[in-house]
Design an enzyme around this catalytic site. Structure first.
Site, PDB file in Angstrom:
ATOM      1  CG  ASP A  76      -1.967   3.943   0.664  1.00 29.34           C
ATOM      2  OD1 ASP A  76      -1.910   2.740   0.959  1.00 29.34           O
ATOM      3  OD2 ASP A  76      -1.975   4.368  -0.505  1.00 29.34           O
ATOM      4  CD1 TRP A 124       1.770   4.178  -5.082  1.00 30.07           C
ATOM      5  CD2 TRP A 124      -0.347   4.162  -5.848  1.00 30.07           C
ATOM      6  NE1 TRP A 124       1.688   3.260  -6.103  1.00 30.07           N
ATOM      7  CE2 TRP A 124       0.416   3.226  -6.590  1.00 30.07           C
ATOM      8  CE3 TRP A 124      -1.694   4.331  -6.151  1.00 30.07           C
ATOM      9  CZ2 TRP A 124      -0.144   2.463  -7.613  1.00 30.07           C
ATOM     10  CZ3 TRP A 124      -2.252   3.574  -7.178  1.00 30.07           C
ATOM     11  CH2 TRP A 124      -1.484   2.656  -7.896  1.00 30.07           C
ATOM     12  CE  LYS A 145       0.758  -2.373  -3.449  1.00 30.97           C
ATOM     13  NZ  LYS A 145       1.275  -2.640  -4.785  1.00 30.97           N
TER      14      LYS A 145
HETATM   15  N1  PMP Z   1      -1.472   2.858  -2.515  1.00 31.97           N
HETATM   16  C1  PMP Z   1      -0.232   2.325  -2.649  1.00 31.97           C
HETATM   17  C2  PMP Z   1       0.865   2.820  -1.760  1.00 31.97           C
HETATM   18  C3  PMP Z   1      -0.014   1.363  -3.630  1.00 31.97           C
HETATM   19  O1  PMP Z   1       1.218   0.839  -3.776  1.00 31.97           O
HETATM   20  C4  PMP Z   1      -1.077   0.937  -4.450  1.00 31.97           C
HETATM   21  C5  PMP Z   1      -0.918  -0.144  -5.504  1.00 31.97           C
HETATM   22  N2  PMP Z   1       0.304  -0.321  -6.034  1.00 31.97           N
HETATM   23  C6  PMP Z   1      -2.330   1.531  -4.271  1.00 31.97           C
HETATM   24  C7  PMP Z   1      -2.486   2.461  -3.291  1.00 31.97           C
HETATM   25  C8  PMP Z   1      -3.510   1.136  -5.117  1.00 31.97           C
HETATM   26  O2  PMP Z   1      -3.901  -0.117  -4.724  1.00 31.97           O
HETATM   27  P1  PMP Z   1      -5.110  -0.906  -5.405  1.00 31.97           P
HETATM   28  O3  PMP Z   1      -4.619  -1.363  -6.731  1.00 31.97           O
HETATM   29  O4  PMP Z   1      -5.334  -2.025  -4.428  1.00 31.97           O
HETATM   30  O5  PMP Z   1      -6.262   0.019  -5.495  1.00 31.97           O
END
Ligand code: PMP
Length: 366
Positions: free
Chosen positions: A178, A108, A202
């Site tokens: 994040d 991420w 989550k």
């Molecule tokens: N950052 C983290 C730490 C994540 O775990 C995720 C999704 N698993 C995201 C960003 C991306 O999230 P989204 O699908 O809501 O764009």
């Protein structure tokens, strides 16, 4: 109907009592004879719900007054763009944009880095890749910059299960986090951050909503090309209702905030979450058949990846665990193996059931 134990990384488990309340008022929200999805977001009923959800976020996290709480769409991924678009113009040197610091701890953060490069100069000051995501370099080894627009990091890497056990100190440089897979898992000091963001699916509620907590001064100078809907200002000036918000996600997240308060708030959640994670790691460490590759100090409370000593048994493990009512234990395709995501809404009984299953499986196939 039986409810399974759900270890999905996201969209993830939601507290059962929250789902029951949503079900009970689905057809008739507050005596309106219509569901919360079918009413205008400009009406007093929805506005009151939205204001209460914000207040509950403020209460749970002790959000200081000079921070705005925004409800945004586009997922955490859109924040990979909104952060640079809104922050690169704020802190400048002799009229020139400063680079941004990024810490790379996994999938991420890498995505955040790639996106930020579209909008400015990005410097990766620390990288967990050489350790194969077993640990995060100590701050003393970071290639920090004398000045930066901001410093972005991912407190918990959902896929690798790699977590900072501390909040980095970058002095005056605004810290951007994040927190998608760790927000509300324990108390935290919001005043240490410039921007916090988290996709809802989550530890908050259904997908479709992203929570953003931003220090007011960081909203003032978006890059000129920034579209209206990607400016934090737009959300702050319109109570996050410049356009139609994801009303059902917002409502359900609001129920989760109330549930968190009823559990005793984030101090209480921290105690439970730490116990849940410790139990599972302790079992894995004590068993030759299972391995978690992350060094103890960097292990995630929320996402526990593990491998089997015999890789050929993975499919069987997944089949049998599903039959036992333990769902979504497959690891992310990028890293393989297994992963148990044990967010707030996953009860301790789920961990006990998982450990019992793992013990039995190993006894039969090790
Ligand atoms: N950052 C983290 C730490 C994540 O775990 C995720 C999704 N698993 C995201 C960003 C991306 O999230 P989204 O699908 O809501 O764009």
């Amino acid at each position: 109907m039986t409810r399974v134990y759900n270890f999905c990384a996201g969209p993830a488990a939601i507290p059962e009592s929250v789902l029951q309340q949503a079900q009970a008022e689905l057809l008739d929200y507050q005596g309106m004879g219509a569901s919360v999805m079918e009413i205008t977001h400009r009406g007093p009923e929805f506005m009151a719900m939205a204001a209460q959800a914000e207040q509950d976020v403020r209460d749970l996290l002790n959000v200081p007054d000079h921070y705005r709480v925004l409800f945004v769409q586009g997922g955490a991924s859109l924040q990979f763009s909104m952060v640079p678009l809104n922050l690169f113009g704020v802190r400048t040197l002799n009229g020139k944009a400063l680079p941004a610091e990024y810490i790379n701890t996994g999938v991420w953060s890498e995505k955040a880095i790639e996106e930020a490069k579209r909008f400015g100069d990005v410097q990766v000051i620390a990288d967990a890749t050489p350790s194969h995501w077993r640990s995060i370099p100590e701050p003393s080894a970071w290639q920090i910059l004398p000045q930066a627009a901001y410093c972005h990091y991912t407190p918990n890497e959902t896929i690798q299960g790699l977590e900072f056990g501390y909040i980095p100190d970058r002095g005056d440089i605004p810290l951007v986090a994040d927190m998608s897979s760790t927000i509300f898992s324990r108390p935290m000091d919001v005043s240490k951050f410039g921007v916090i963001y988290a996709g809802a699916q989550k530890n908050i509620g259904p997908s479709g909503l992203t929570l953003v907590i931003v220090r007011e001064d960081l909203m003032a100078k978006p890059l000129t090309q920034t579209p209206q809907l990607l400016r934090y200002q737009t959300y702050a000036e319109h109570d996050s209702m410049f356009n139609t918000p994801p009303t059902f996600s917002w409502y359900l997240s609001g129920l989760v905030f109330k549930w968190l308060k009823a559990q005793g708030g984030l101090e209480a959640m921290a105690v439970i979450n730490q116990r849940k994670a410790q139990k599972l790691y302790q079992f894995i460490d004590g068993h030759d058949f299972y391995t978690n590759h992350v060094e103890a100090a960097y292990r995630s409370w929320m996402n526990v990846p593990f491998t089997l000593a015999d890789e050929s048994k993975e499919k069987l493990f997944l089949q049998e665990s599903q039959q036992a009512g333990l769902l979504n234990l497959k690891g992310h395709r990028i890293v393989g193996g297994m992963r148990a995501s044990i967010y707030n809404a996953v009860p301790e009984a789920a961990i006990d059931a998982l450990i019992a299953f793992m013990q039995d499986f190993a006894a039969r196939y090790a």
